[in-house]
Every structure is written in structure tokens, then in C-alpha cells.
Design a protein around this motif. Structure first.
Motif, PDB file in Angstrom:
ATOM      1  N   LEU A  24      -3.592   6.848  10.486  1.00  0.00           N
ATOM      2  CA  LEU A  24      -3.371   7.681   9.186  1.00  0.00           C
ATOM      3  C   LEU A  24      -1.842   8.151   9.006  1.00  0.00           C
ATOM      4  O   LEU A  24      -1.609   8.581   9.622  1.00  0.00           O
ATOM      5  CB  LEU A  24      -4.286   8.652   8.174  1.00  0.00           C
ATOM      6  N   ARG A  25      -1.226   7.466   7.652  1.00  0.00           N
ATOM      7  CA  ARG A  25       0.332   7.458   7.883  1.00  0.00           C
ATOM      8  C   ARG A  25       0.355   8.993   6.952  1.00  0.00           C
ATOM      9  O   ARG A  25       0.043   9.476   5.632  1.00  0.00           O
ATOM     10  CB  ARG A  25       1.353   6.551   7.993  1.00  0.00           C
ATOM     11  N   PHE A  26       1.501   9.920   7.617  1.00  0.00           N
ATOM     12  CA  PHE A  26       1.962  10.840   6.886  1.00  0.00           C
ATOM     13  C   PHE A  26       3.997  10.389   7.581  1.00  0.00           C
ATOM     14  O   PHE A  26       4.348   9.929   8.026  1.00  0.00           O
ATOM     15  CB  PHE A  26       1.818  12.144   7.862  1.00  0.00           C
ATOM     16  N   SER A  32      19.822   2.374   4.076  1.00  0.00           N
ATOM     17  CA  SER A  32      18.730   3.009   3.268  1.00  0.00           C
ATOM     18  C   SER A  32      18.430   4.188   4.251  1.00  0.00           C
ATOM     19  O   SER A  32      17.983   5.279   3.817  1.00  0.00           O
ATOM     20  CB  SER A  32      17.262   1.926   3.217  1.00  0.00           C
ATOM     21  N   LYS A  33      17.933   4.159   5.515  1.00  0.00           N
ATOM     22  CA  LYS A  33      17.448   5.443   6.090  1.00  0.00           C
ATOM     23  C   LYS A  33      18.530   5.392   6.643  1.00  0.00           C
ATOM     24  O   LYS A  33      18.479   7.701   6.432  1.00  0.00           O
ATOM     25  CB  LYS A  33      16.436   4.968   7.251  1.00  0.00           C
ATOM     26  N   ALA A  34      19.720   5.144   7.051  1.00  0.00           N
ATOM     27  CA  ALA A  34      20.496   6.464   7.797  1.00  0.00           C
ATOM     28  C   ALA A  34      20.964   7.143   7.136  1.00  0.00           C
ATOM     29  O   ALA A  34      21.905   7.962   6.903  1.00  0.00           O
ATOM     30  CB  ALA A  34      21.260   5.274   9.139  1.00  0.00           C
ATOM     31  N   VAL A  56       5.298   7.496   1.102  1.00  0.00           N
ATOM     32  CA  VAL A  56       5.837   6.657   0.800  1.00  0.00           C
ATOM     33  C   VAL A  56       6.955   7.146   1.316  1.00  0.00           C
ATOM     34  O   VAL A  56       7.316   8.481   2.176  1.00  0.00           O
ATOM     35  CB  VAL A  56       6.706   6.193  -0.643  1.00  0.00           C
ATOM     36  N   GLY A  57       7.928   6.360   2.622  1.00  0.00           N
ATOM     37  CA  GLY A  57       9.184   6.172   3.434  1.00  0.00           C
ATOM     38  C   GLY A  57       9.924   6.369   3.262  1.00  0.00           C
ATOM     39  O   GLY A  57      10.630   5.189   3.111  1.00  0.00           O
ATOM     40  N   GLU A  58      10.298   6.910   2.615  1.00  0.00           N
ATOM     41  CA  GLU A  58      12.281   7.759   2.417  1.00  0.00           C
ATOM     42  C   GLU A  58      12.779   8.851   2.707  1.00  0.00           C
ATOM     43  O   GLU A  58      12.565   9.836   2.153  1.00  0.00           O
ATOM     44  CB  GLU A  58      12.732   7.252   0.932  1.00  0.00           C
ATOM     45  N   GLU A  99       0.662  -1.128  -0.138  1.00  0.00           N
ATOM     46  CA  GLU A  99      -0.032  -0.541  -0.023  1.00  0.00           C
ATOM     47  C   GLU A  99       0.793   2.058   0.213  1.00  0.00           C
ATOM     48  O   GLU A  99       0.814   2.620  -0.504  1.00  0.00           O
ATOM     49  CB  GLU A  99      -1.197  -0.502   1.294  1.00  0.00           C
ATOM     50  N   THR A 100       2.127   0.936   0.855  1.00  0.00           N
ATOM     51  CA  THR A 100       3.148   1.643   0.485  1.00  0.00           C
ATOM     52  C   THR A 100       3.273   2.436  -0.534  1.00  0.00           C
ATOM     53  O   THR A 100       3.666   3.498  -1.340  1.00  0.00           O
ATOM     54  CB  THR A 100       4.180   2.133   1.651  1.00  0.00           C
ATOM     55  N   LEU A 101       3.787   1.159  -0.972  1.00  0.00           N
ATOM     56  CA  LEU A 101       4.358   1.728  -2.808  1.00  0.00           C
ATOM     57  C   LEU A 101       3.326   2.217  -4.102  1.00  0.00           C
ATOM     58  O   LEU A 101       3.182   3.213  -4.513  1.00  0.00           O
ATOM     59  CB  LEU A 101       5.067   0.845  -3.299  1.00  0.00           C
ATOM     60  N   SER A 111       9.243   2.477  15.372  1.00  0.00           N
ATOM     61  CA  SER A 111       8.438   1.789  14.045  1.00  0.00           C
ATOM     62  C   SER A 111       8.693   2.731  13.304  1.00  0.00           C
ATOM     63  O   SER A 111       8.030   3.701  13.304  1.00  0.00           O
ATOM     64  CB  SER A 111       7.931   1.773  15.459  1.00  0.00           C
ATOM     65  N   ASN A 112       7.777   1.750  12.189  1.00  0.00           N
ATOM     66  CA  ASN A 112       6.802   2.137  10.794  1.00  0.00           C
ATOM     67  C   ASN A 112       5.329   1.442  11.587  1.00  0.00           C
ATOM     68  O   ASN A 112       6.451   0.178  11.678  1.00  0.00           O
ATOM     69  CB  ASN A 112       7.479   2.107   9.341  1.00  0.00           C
ATOM     70  N   PRO A 113       4.733   1.941  11.088  1.00  0.00           N
ATOM     71  CA  PRO A 113       4.699   3.084  11.075  1.00  0.00           C
ATOM     72  C   PRO A 113       4.112   4.230  12.387  1.00  0.00           C
ATOM     73  O   PRO A 113       3.794   5.329  11.860  1.00  0.00           O
ATOM     74  CB  PRO A 113       3.370   3.614  10.683  1.00  0.00           C
ATOM     75  N   ALA A 121      16.956  -4.495   2.811  1.00  0.00           N
ATOM     76  CA  ALA A 121      16.511  -4.857   4.675  1.00  0.00           C
ATOM     77  C   ALA A 121      14.515  -5.741   4.149  1.00  0.00           C
ATOM     78  O   ALA A 121      14.370  -6.625   5.393  1.00  0.00           O
ATOM     79  CB  ALA A 121      16.122  -3.434   6.010  1.00  0.00           C
ATOM     80  N   LYS A 122      14.265  -4.575   3.523  1.00  0.00           N
ATOM     81  CA  LYS A 122      12.858  -5.584   2.956  1.00  0.00           C
ATOM     82  C   LYS A 122      13.381  -7.346   2.451  1.00  0.00           C
ATOM     83  O   LYS A 122      13.000  -7.830   3.240  1.00  0.00           O
ATOM     84  CB  LYS A 122      12.428  -5.621   1.763  1.00  0.00           C
ATOM     85  N   GLN A 123      14.309  -7.288   1.895  1.00  0.00           N
ATOM     86  CA  GLN A 123      14.587  -8.749   1.914  1.00  0.00           C
ATOM     87  C   GLN A 123      14.885  -9.771   2.916  1.00  0.00           C
ATOM     88  O   GLN A 123      15.320 -10.950   3.314  1.00  0.00           O
ATOM     89  CB  GLN A 123      15.278  -8.973   0.008  1.00  0.00           C
TER      90      GLN A 123
HETATM   91  N1  GLU Z   1       9.567   1.909   4.225  1.00  0.00           N
HETATM   92  C1  GLU Z   1       8.798   2.638   3.316  1.00  0.00           C
HETATM   93  C2  GLU Z   1       7.080   3.226   3.323  1.00  0.00           C
HETATM   94  O1  GLU Z   1       6.863   2.093   4.365  1.00  0.00           O
HETATM   95  C3  GLU Z   1       9.456   2.641   2.108  1.00  0.00           C
HETATM   96  C4  GLU Z   1       7.950   1.705   1.214  1.00  0.00           C
HETATM   97  C5  GLU Z   1       7.699   0.355   1.729  1.00  0.00           C
HETATM   98  O2  GLU Z   1       8.702  -0.812   0.879  1.00  0.00           O
HETATM   99  O3  GLU Z   1       7.148  -0.212   2.572  1.00  0.00           O
HETATM  100  O4  GLU Z   1       6.937   3.757   3.093  1.00  0.00           O
END
Ligand code: GLU
Ligand code: PMP
Length: 397
Positions: free
Chosen positions: A371-373, A236-238, A38-40, A15-17, A174-176, A100-102
Motif C-alpha cells: 500500500l502506498r502512502f 516538479s519535485k525538487a 497523490v505524490g507531490e 490510479e494515483t490521480l 523510487s516511486n513508490p 517528466a511524465k511527457q
Molecule cells: N508522482 C505522483 C504520484 O505518483 C503524481 C501523480 C502521477 O502523475 O502519477 O502520485
């Protein structure tokens, strides 16, 4: 004829993508969309890291890399874990992957089989639920609402453990939600887990360096469970390197070996060039990390102060990551023009179409009331986005 497997048919898209793509499509059509979906990090990768990648190309790092990653990178990661986290790992325990996803997915596929239960404290990052499904596991949700700062208690954890429990996925910061577990809180969870020696703890620490309340605490620091913790982290994030795709696990040797075998059959080693860039990230100057953290901290305060003035938003001050996760359920049942808001996905769509601000509805994170921002964007964008959101929300009756 559509013939996707049952396994794929049961999987939800990210959903983020998806929201980010929608926002980009609207932008391409000429709409002035502000993308907080998207969180980047919005920063460019620091120069010394880019230089290392250019040098790697010139030095002909163009061949397959070793499946678990180059030894210099794995050693650099061990040094980072020792110096920053006080944790001892051998390079054989480190497996480098395509983000990190993989790393999370490799770990789950390595340890989870049909019917195994995976505890996912929720709200949680969208991909965990789907990765568990991919591994034929069963998601066991523990819900932690805004009133407990979205963090689970040891009692909640213990109440869902069964003989089928195989893993726990813990994400801090944490995300989100932006919540960060304190050392004491982690110890409380570790003491419960110590009683159940079959449970593997997947500690997603990708937001380690985006922490506004002090030093990062890893659940791997507790000796009573350390041999069952898989740390997931990456650049990725740092280091603002989301597109470079370098993540890793630091794991018990048997899990590292399993992930190595899995990766050897379906992706091989991660990009040779990106790995050399990651070596520079870990061994080079660290000032860039702190500069970005300070910018995120400024934006956190800015966006929190604006969001808490929006009627219908209940917000906690996040302690880490770069997300704000307001509780918005008092807006459900309201409408404006053709838009009816029954849940946070409806609200996200309304904000995208009416206010031209892209966010992500909480449903995909297991929190339909939120809701995420992502506030990883410029101060100007944040001020403008919050202004637009406030106006759009004031129209809802
Ligand atoms: N970490 C990000 C997010 O949650 C990247 C998109 C994803 O891979 O979910 O928006
Ligand atoms: N874990 C969490 C909690 C994340 O938010 C992300 C970012 N999408 C990841 C893992 C994956 O990070 P990477 O870009 O390194 O694959």
C-alpha cells in the motif's frame, strides 16, 4: 456509442490521480479526508521562482517557445548536470517537455515499436506500464519484494533480457518504494547492460534531490553505457513545481532529435512562462531544495515510526522520495462490517471510507501486497492519519 480506439480501451487510468480525485470529492462533500494518495510536495513554489514567472509575463514571453525548450533553460540544465552530477551534455541533447511524465512518454514513443520489450523493475510508478502499452511495447516485469528492499539484482536483470529487449526503465530514488540504488548496485546493472548494446536505459531521476542517504548517483556515470542512457528529470519535485509542468530528458542526440520531432507534432514547446521560472529554479539559490528535503526527512522518520507499530504492516525505512510502501498482505482475508479485504485496493478503499485517509493500493504499481502512502504533508496530518489507520486496522478480524 462509445467508440474509443483499441489502444485507448486497453489503457488503465492513473490510479494515483484517481485516488486523489476521490479524496477531493469526499472533501468537497464535507468529509475530513487526509490525502496521502497523490505524490507531490505540499510546499509552495519558492518566491524567487514565482518572481521570474511574473517577470516573464511582463517581458511578453507570450509566444510559442522553441519546441525543445528555450536555449537559456537547456544551457542551465547542462550546467546543472555538470555541476551536480559530473555529466557532460550539450544543449542539443536536452529536450524540455510538459513535465517528466511527457519526457518518459516521448522517449518510449520514440524508441519502442510493436512487440519491443521494455523491462520494468517492479514495484514501479503506475504510468510506466501504460506508456509502454501506448507505444505498442510489451512490459517485462522483474519483481523485487520488500526482502530485497524492492531493488533488482544484476542476475534478475540478465535473466529477462531477450533479443527483443529494447529498453529498461529504472527509477531511483523510487516511486513508490522510496528505495535508492547505491553506486555499486548501479554499476552491477550497468555491467550487465554493457553486454547488450541495443538496450536503452531510461533513468527516471525526478526524485534526485529527495535523497536521505547521501549524494545522488546516476546510472549515466558509467562510460560503458552512457551513450545509451536517457536521463529524465525536472523541476516538479525538487522545487515544488508540480503544476508548472516542466521536465526534460538528457539523451543521446538521436533520441533527443526523435523526441523533438514527436513533440513538434503534438504538443509544441512547453509553457514559455513555466520555462522562465525553471531557469530561475536551476540558476537561483538552492537552499530551498535542502530545506524541503530536511522537512521530508523529518516526516519520513515520523511516519515510519508510527507505521511500524501498526499490526499487519511490514515496513522498510525508505532512503529517498516521499513514499512509504508497507507490505500488508497479512491483512488479506480479514473483514469489518461491509468491508472485506482481499487485496490492497480493498484496503485502500476501506481506509478511505472508514478512516478517511486516502492512500493508493499497490496493484497499480505491480505490487498488490503493498500500500502506498505519500508523506508529503504536514506532521499533524501524518500523526492524525496514522492514528486513524491504526484504529481502522484494529477493527479488522
Ligand atoms: N508522482 C505522483 C504520484 O505518483 C503524481 C501523480 C502521477 O502523475 O502519477 O502520485
Ligand atoms: N516519474 C515519477 C517516478 C514520478 O513519480 C512522477 C510524478 N508523477 C513523474 C515521473 C512525473 O513528474 P512530472 O510531474 O514532472 O510530470
Amino acid at each position: 456509442m462509445d467508440q474509443v480506439s483499441a489502444r485507448l480501451a486497453s489503457l488503465s487510468p492513473s490510479e494515483t490521480l484517481a485516488m486523489s480525485q476521490k479524496s477531493n470529492e469526499l472533501k468537497a462533500q464535507g468529509f475530513d479526508v487526509i490525502n496521502l494518495s497523490v505524490g507531490e510536495p505540499d510546499f509552495f513554489t519558492p518566491d524567487h521562482i514565482k518572481q521570474a514567472a511574473k517577470k516573464a509575463i511582463d517581458d511578453n514571453f507570450s509566444f510559442y517557445s522553441p519546441v525543445p525548450g528555450y536555449m537559456d533553460l537547456r544551457k542551465a540544465i547542462c550546467a546543472k548536470l555538470k555541476n551536480e552530477n559530473g555529466l557532460e551534455y550539450a544543449p542539443e541533447q536536452i529536450i524540455v517537455s510538459n513535465g517528466a511524465k511527457q519526457s518518459v512518454c516521448n522517449t518510449l514513443l520514440s524508441i519502442i515499436g510493436a512487440g519491443d520489450e521494455v523491462i520494468v523493475p517492479t514495484p514501479a510508478w503506475v504510468s510506466y506500464f501504460e506508456m509502454v502499452k501506448l507505444a505498442d511495447g510489451k512490459n517485462i516485469i522483474i519483481k523485487a519484494g520488500i526482502e530485497q528492499d524492492f531493488k533488482i539484482t544484476p542476475e534478475q536483470l540478465e535473466s529477462v533480457i531477450t533479443p527483443a529487449t529494447k529498453a529498461l526503465i529504472l527509477c531511483s530514488p523510487s516511486n513508490p518504494t522510496g528505495s535508492v540504488y547505491s553506486k555499486e548496485e548501479l554499476k552491477g546493472l550497468a555491467d550487465v547492460l554493457a553486454k547488450y548494446p541495443k538496450i536503452i536505459i531510461i533513468a527516471d531521476e525526478i526524485y534526485e534531490h529527495i535523497n536521505y542517504i547521501g549524494k545522488h548517483e546516476s546510472i549515466a556515470q558509467f562510460d560503458n553505457i552512457k551513450d545509451r542512457v536517457v536521463i529524465v528529470n525536472g523541476v516538479s519535485k525538487a522545487y515544488a513545481m508540480t503544476g508548472w509542468r516542466i521536465g526534460y530528458i538528457a539523451a543521446p542526440l538521436w533520441i533527443a532529435k526523435a523526441c523533438n520531432k514527436l513533440q513538434g507534432q503534438y504538443t509544441s514547446g512547453a509553457s514559455s512562462i513555466a520555462q522562465k521560472a525553471a531557469v530561475a529554479a536551476y540558476t537561483g539559490p538552492q537552499q530551498c531544495v535542502e530545506e524541503m528535503r530536511l522537512a521530508f526527512d523529518r516526516r519520513r522518520k515520523l511516519v515510519y515510526n508510527l507505521a511500524k507499530e501498526i499490526p499487519g504492516f511490514k515496513v522498510n525505512m525508505p532512503d529517498g522520495a516521499f513514499y512509504l510502501f508497507p507490505e500488508v498482505s497479512s491483512l488479506f482475508g480479514k473483514s469489518y462490517d461491509k468491508w472485506v479485504i482481499n487485496n490492497s485496493n480493498d484496503l485502500a478503499m476501506y481506509l478511505l471510507e472508514k478512516a478517511l485517509v486516502a492512500t493508493v493500493g499497490g496493484n497499480a504499481f505491480g505490487a498488490p501486497e503493498c500500500l502506498r502512502f505519500s508523506y508529503a504533508t504536514s506532521d499533524e496530518n501524518l500523526v492524525e492519519a496514522m492514528k486513524r489507520i491504526k484504529e481502522a486496522i484494529s477493527l479488522l478480524k
